[in-house]
Scaffold this active site. Structure first.
Site, mmCIF file in Angstrom:
data_model
loop_
_atom_site.group_PDB
_atom_site.id
_atom_site.type_symbol
_atom_site.label_atom_id
_atom_site.label_comp_id
_atom_site.label_asym_id
_atom_site.label_seq_id
_atom_site.Cartn_x
_atom_site.Cartn_y
_atom_site.Cartn_z
ATOM 1 N N ASP A 254 23.669 42.694 5.088
ATOM 2 C CA ASP A 254 23.746 43.878 4.239
ATOM 3 C C ASP A 254 24.660 43.585 3.056
ATOM 4 O O ASP A 254 25.672 42.896 3.211
ATOM 5 C CB ASP A 254 24.324 45.044 5.055
ATOM 6 C CG ASP A 254 23.961 46.410 4.500
ATOM 7 O OD1 ASP A 254 24.038 46.586 3.267
ATOM 8 O OD2 ASP A 254 23.616 47.294 5.303
ATOM 9 N N ASP B 210 19.245 44.797 6.295
ATOM 10 C CA ASP B 210 19.035 45.665 5.143
ATOM 11 C C ASP B 210 18.516 44.772 4.022
ATOM 12 O O ASP B 210 19.155 43.767 3.673
ATOM 13 C CB ASP B 210 20.362 46.317 4.757
ATOM 14 C CG ASP B 210 20.228 47.362 3.662
ATOM 15 O OD1 ASP B 210 19.399 47.166 2.746
ATOM 16 O OD2 ASP B 210 20.978 48.350 3.686
ATOM 17 N N HIS C 204 23.688 56.823 5.638
ATOM 18 C CA HIS C 204 23.218 55.441 5.734
ATOM 19 C C HIS C 204 24.334 54.433 5.445
ATOM 20 O O HIS C 204 24.153 53.233 5.695
ATOM 21 C CB HIS C 204 22.001 55.196 4.826
ATOM 22 C CG HIS C 204 22.319 55.014 3.374
ATOM 23 N ND1 HIS C 204 21.501 54.278 2.523
ATOM 24 C CD2 HIS C 204 23.340 55.459 2.602
ATOM 25 C CE1 HIS C 204 22.025 54.298 1.298
ATOM 26 N NE2 HIS C 204 23.126 55.003 1.332
ATOM 27 N N ASP D 216 28.647 49.430 5.578
ATOM 28 C CA ASP D 216 28.151 50.516 6.435
ATOM 29 C C ASP D 216 29.196 50.932 7.460
ATOM 30 O O ASP D 216 28.874 51.304 8.594
ATOM 31 C CB ASP D 216 26.851 50.106 7.126
ATOM 32 C CG ASP D 216 25.692 49.993 6.141
ATOM 33 O OD1 ASP D 216 25.882 50.357 4.969
ATOM 34 O OD2 ASP D 216 24.610 49.524 6.539
#
Length: 315
Positions: free
Chosen positions: A138, A242, A155, A142
């Site tokens: 990612d 992601d 998210h 997060d």
């Protein structure tokens, strides 16, 4: 122009679980840019089921779970966290589906949808392992909470929630908390962290390979270290990808692109090394937004990555 892998010639050394169950989660409520709810359809249109079938996997396509929509003029219980009830309800449903897949001895492959769906995926899979590891590709951490998030977009919170930090409606999905331990997480490709996330990473001593490490060490060395680290004490490993981990040149159809990400070849090498290591027990690919994409380029990249992850290689 989008590169594409050669025609599939054989399956690689990795065996993983030969029985795959694919579940789509058309979620766009964990953030504010519309279109990512069409991600599962775009990935299917790009040929994911056909690709995996060619690799001789036993494929069960469970279609998409239903996502509720916020009611107009609805006064939410929590204005800070956007669409809290709907996101929590969808993830509770996803957790139940993923848990059933694991109970049936199959490999859950989840297609998103925004990254808030990882809350449900981890809630469903972690209960089946004593010590679940997580490899998280990612651009972002997060790891935000309601207090640290600049946006209130859920998210940006799934890892924090899975660590037991956040609103009870999210933290307690699946009926237990936490789902994972900080020492069992590896972040890869990170290049955009909020201050609260940086503090949490330092406090919890979470293993992170930013793009700086990838540039200096090379992807092969990063993956060798990550796999050795995560496989040492874990009896299962979940992979969360992601698509914004890739550079926007190779994956333009994402909601929060960050320049300077992994290139196409680096990302495939990572998936190939995971296939060879044969440590994964579940996976998800998220944040494909066809509205923002160029001729389904990002969905096709996702399918190519899935192919590499499940053993696609040359003779």
């Amino acid at each position: 122009q989008q590169l594409s892998l050669p025609i599939i010639l054989q399956k690689g050394a990795a065996e993983m679980n030969q029985k795959l169950s694919v579940i789509g989660v058309p979620m766009d409520l964990g953030q504010t840019r519309r279109g990512v709810d069409m991600g599962p359809s775009a990935i299917r249109y790009a040929g994911i089921i056909e690709r995996l079938t060619q690799l001789s996997y036993d494929i069960e396509d469970l279609a998409d779970i239903a996502i509720g929509r916020p009611k107009r003029n609805h006064d939410p219980a929590n204005r800070r966290l956007k669409n809290l009830k709907e996101v929590a309800d969808a993830n509770e449903q996803l957790a139940q589906v993923v848990s059933r897949i694991a109970e049936n001895g199959r490999f859950p492959l989840v297609l998103g949808g925004d990254h808030s769906i990882a809350i449900g995926t981890l809630a469903g899979i972690s209960k089946h392992y004593r010590n679940l590891g997580v490899i998280w590709f990612d651009a972002h951490g997060d790891l935000n909470t309601e207090e640290t998030s600049p946006s209130g977009n859920i998210h940006g919170m799934p890892l924090a929630v899975s660590l037991g930090m956040g609103h009870p409606a999210l933290v307690n999905i699946g009926g237990y908390s936490p789902k994972i331990k900080a020492e069992n997480i590896v972040l890869i490709g990170t290049r955009a962290l909020d201050d609260g996330e940086k503090a949490l990473i330092k406090d919890k001593n979470i293993r992170v390979y930013t793009m700086h490490e990838i540039d200096r060490m090379g992807m092969a060395k990063v993956m060798e270290e990550a796999i050795d680290f995560i496989a040492k004490d874990c009896d299962g490993v979940h992979l969360s990808v992601d698509l914004d981990a890739l550079d926007p040149h190779d994956a333009p159809g994402v909601g929060t692109p960050v320049i300077g990400g992994m290139n196409y070849r680096e990302s495939h090498l990572a998936m190939e090394m995971l296939a060879e290591a044969d440590v994964l027990t579940s996976a998800e690919f998220v944040e494909v937004n066809p509205i923002l994409d160029e001729k389904n380029k990002t969905a096709e990249a996702a399918v190519d990555l899935v192919g590499s992850l499940f053993g696609e290689k040359l003779k």
